[in-house]
Design a protein around this motif. Structure first.
Motif, PDB file in Angstrom:
ATOM      1  N   ASP A   1     -20.868   1.834  46.188  1.00  0.00           N
ATOM      2  CA  ASP A   1     -22.169   1.955  45.536  1.00  0.00           C
ATOM      3  C   ASP A   1     -23.194   2.599  46.462  1.00  0.00           C
ATOM      4  N   VAL A   2     -23.098   2.289  47.754  1.00  0.00           N
ATOM      5  CA  VAL A   2     -23.999   2.913  48.726  1.00  0.00           C
ATOM      6  C   VAL A   2     -23.799   4.427  48.747  1.00  0.00           C
ATOM      7  N   VAL A   3     -22.548   4.866  48.803  1.00  0.00           N
ATOM      8  CA  VAL A   3     -22.255   6.305  48.824  1.00  0.00           C
ATOM      9  C   VAL A   3     -22.697   6.952  47.531  1.00  0.00           C
TER      10      VAL A   3
ATOM     11  N   THR B   1     -16.132  12.241  52.120  1.00  0.00           N
ATOM     12  CA  THR B   1     -17.012  12.833  53.134  1.00  0.00           C
ATOM     13  C   THR B   1     -18.321  12.066  53.211  1.00  0.00           C
ATOM     14  N   GLY B   2     -18.787  11.557  52.076  1.00  0.00           N
ATOM     15  CA  GLY B   2     -20.009  10.756  52.068  1.00  0.00           C
ATOM     16  C   GLY B   2     -19.869   9.512  52.921  1.00  0.00           C
ATOM     17  N   PHE B   3     -18.714   8.867  52.820  1.00  0.00           N
ATOM     18  CA  PHE B   3     -18.448   7.717  53.683  1.00  0.00           C
ATOM     19  C   PHE B   3     -18.558   8.122  55.159  1.00  0.00           C
ATOM     20  N   ARG B   4     -17.918   9.222  55.501  1.00  0.00           N
ATOM     21  CA  ARG B   4     -17.914   9.667  56.893  1.00  0.00           C
ATOM     22  C   ARG B   4     -19.312  10.013  57.377  1.00  0.00           C
ATOM     23  N   GLN B   5     -20.103  10.657  56.509  1.00  0.00           N
ATOM     24  CA  GLN B   5     -21.455  11.043  56.897  1.00  0.00           C
ATOM     25  C   GLN B   5     -22.318   9.817  57.205  1.00  0.00           C
TER      26      GLN B   5
ATOM     27  N   GLY C   1     -18.019  11.050  39.882  1.00  0.00           N
ATOM     28  CA  GLY C   1     -16.679  10.740  40.375  1.00  0.00           C
ATOM     29  C   GLY C   1     -16.611   9.389  41.080  1.00  0.00           C
ATOM     30  N   PRO C   2     -17.452   9.194  42.128  1.00  0.00           N
ATOM     31  CA  PRO C   2     -17.440   7.899  42.804  1.00  0.00           C
ATOM     32  C   PRO C   2     -17.770   6.743  41.860  1.00  0.00           C
ATOM     33  N   ARG C   3     -18.680   6.992  40.928  1.00  0.00           N
ATOM     34  CA  ARG C   3     -19.064   5.905  40.031  1.00  0.00           C
ATOM     35  C   ARG C   3     -17.945   5.544  39.062  1.00  0.00           C
ATOM     36  N   MET C   4     -17.184   6.543  38.606  1.00  0.00           N
ATOM     37  CA  MET C   4     -16.071   6.242  37.704  1.00  0.00           C
ATOM     38  C   MET C   4     -15.003   5.430  38.433  1.00  0.00           C
TER      39      MET C   4
END
Length: 339
Positions: free
Chosen positions: A65-67, A84-88, A301-304
């Protein structure tokens, strides 16, 4: 039947006089069947099961949810997908940042889950009582949609202040140290309006989401159950849990897509305070024009992934807790295979 042996003679009296035996041994045997809960006791169990399943699933998916929220609020920075969002975020703020908002998430969805699931069962029964079982069964999709929509309205009243706190913590690093600090700061600086500035878009997001979630789940479960050729009562607990998981995945995907634009607007409107004299409606219209269709579906995508996973988990946990608590006598409208 009487025992001739002197050793078992005392049992003859127990068989012949069960009332006296009950007075002598007031504690009932564990094999006796307890009366299933009804009324307030039943709906309290539904509410508790819903609270636990929502708190666990939403809390566990806080990093996703954070990403997702960062992608929605800063698409120019987080524009290379979820991984990539996690990594950033980890590279910039450390792994602990992925748990930002865990407190308000767990607390908010505990309350929301109680009102949502408990309310859904209550309003479903209320509608059935009003229109009759036969009419309700013939129009069960409408019953599912109506009951879930009403339940979600009241659930959102409970959720909105904590969701506003969560989004502010995630979108503004350093805003506060956690739930208590963030909640207190919004209360001091913005008052009640700060907590409910996103209530409109939350309803716009959550009510269609919940309608799709319950209606699609009920239909999917009914269809999948029909493939087994057996009524639910004859299936093992493990198989019922598997059916709940599968139906929940389908429901979650549908609900995530339907509610995505409103979810994006909710994140945006809770990120900052309104300007003096600026209404919630004007803010929403301005944000929609600025984002466009592509922007409104940012982070889909992440939300689904998140919604499909947590919806499946919710229905599986909800069903298991209901079974443990003996709250399995709710009203069912689905046409199930006969034994």
């Amino acid at each position: 039947m009487a025992f001739s042996s002197p050793l078992f003679a005392p049992l003859n009296n127990a068989v012949a006089a069960p009332a006296a035996d009950m007075r002598r041994f007031p504690i009932r045997a564990p094999l006796e069947v307890e009366t299933p809960p009804t009324g307030a006791a039943l709906y309290a169990r539904f509410a508790f099961a819903g609270a636990v399943c929502c708190a666990i699933t939403h809390g566990a998916l806080t990093p996703v949810d954070v990403v997702k929220t960062r992608i929605q609020l800063e698409p120019e920075v987080y524009n290379k997908g979820m991984v990539t969002g996690f990594r950033q975020i980890i590279a910039k703020e450390g792994s602990g940042a992925l748990l930002t908002g865990l407190g308000p998430t767990a607390a908010g969805y505990f309350l929301q889950g109680a009102f949502k699931f408990g309310g859904y069962e209550f309003w479903k029964k209320t509608i059935i009582d009003q229109v009759g079982l036969e009419t309700a069964t013939a129009n069960r999709a409408a019953v599912y949609i109506g009951a879930s929509g009403i339940a979600e309205f009241f659930a959102d009243i409970a959720l909105c202040p904590l969701e506003a706190t969560r989004i502010r913590l995630v979108s503004t690093p350093g805003f506060a140290n956690g739930l208590v600090g963030g909640f207190g700061r919004i209360a001091r600086e913005e008052g009640l309006k700060g907590f409910y500035s996103g209530f409109g878009p939350m309803l716009f997001k959550q009510v269609p989401y919940t309608m799709a979630k319950f209606a699609v789940y009920e239909v999917a479960f009914e269809k999948i159950l029909s493939l087994t050729g057996k009524p639910k009562e004859e299936l093992s607990a493990g198989l019922v849990t598997s059916l709940n998981l599968a139906s929940g995945v389908i429901a979650g995907l549908a609900a995530a897509f339907i509610s995505q634009p409103a979810d994006t607007l909710l994140s945006k409107i809770n990120k900052s305070k309104a300007e003096p004299g600026q209404s919630t409606t004007s803010r929403l219209i301005g944000m929609s024009k600025q984002l466009g269709v592509k922007g409104l579906f940012g982070g889909l995508g992440p939300r689904m992934v998140m919604i499909a996973t947590l919806t499946a988990g919710q229905f599986a946990i909800y069903g298991d807790i209901k079974r443990v608590l003996g709250a399995t006598n709710g009203v069912e409208l689905a046409k199930t295979p006969k034994a």
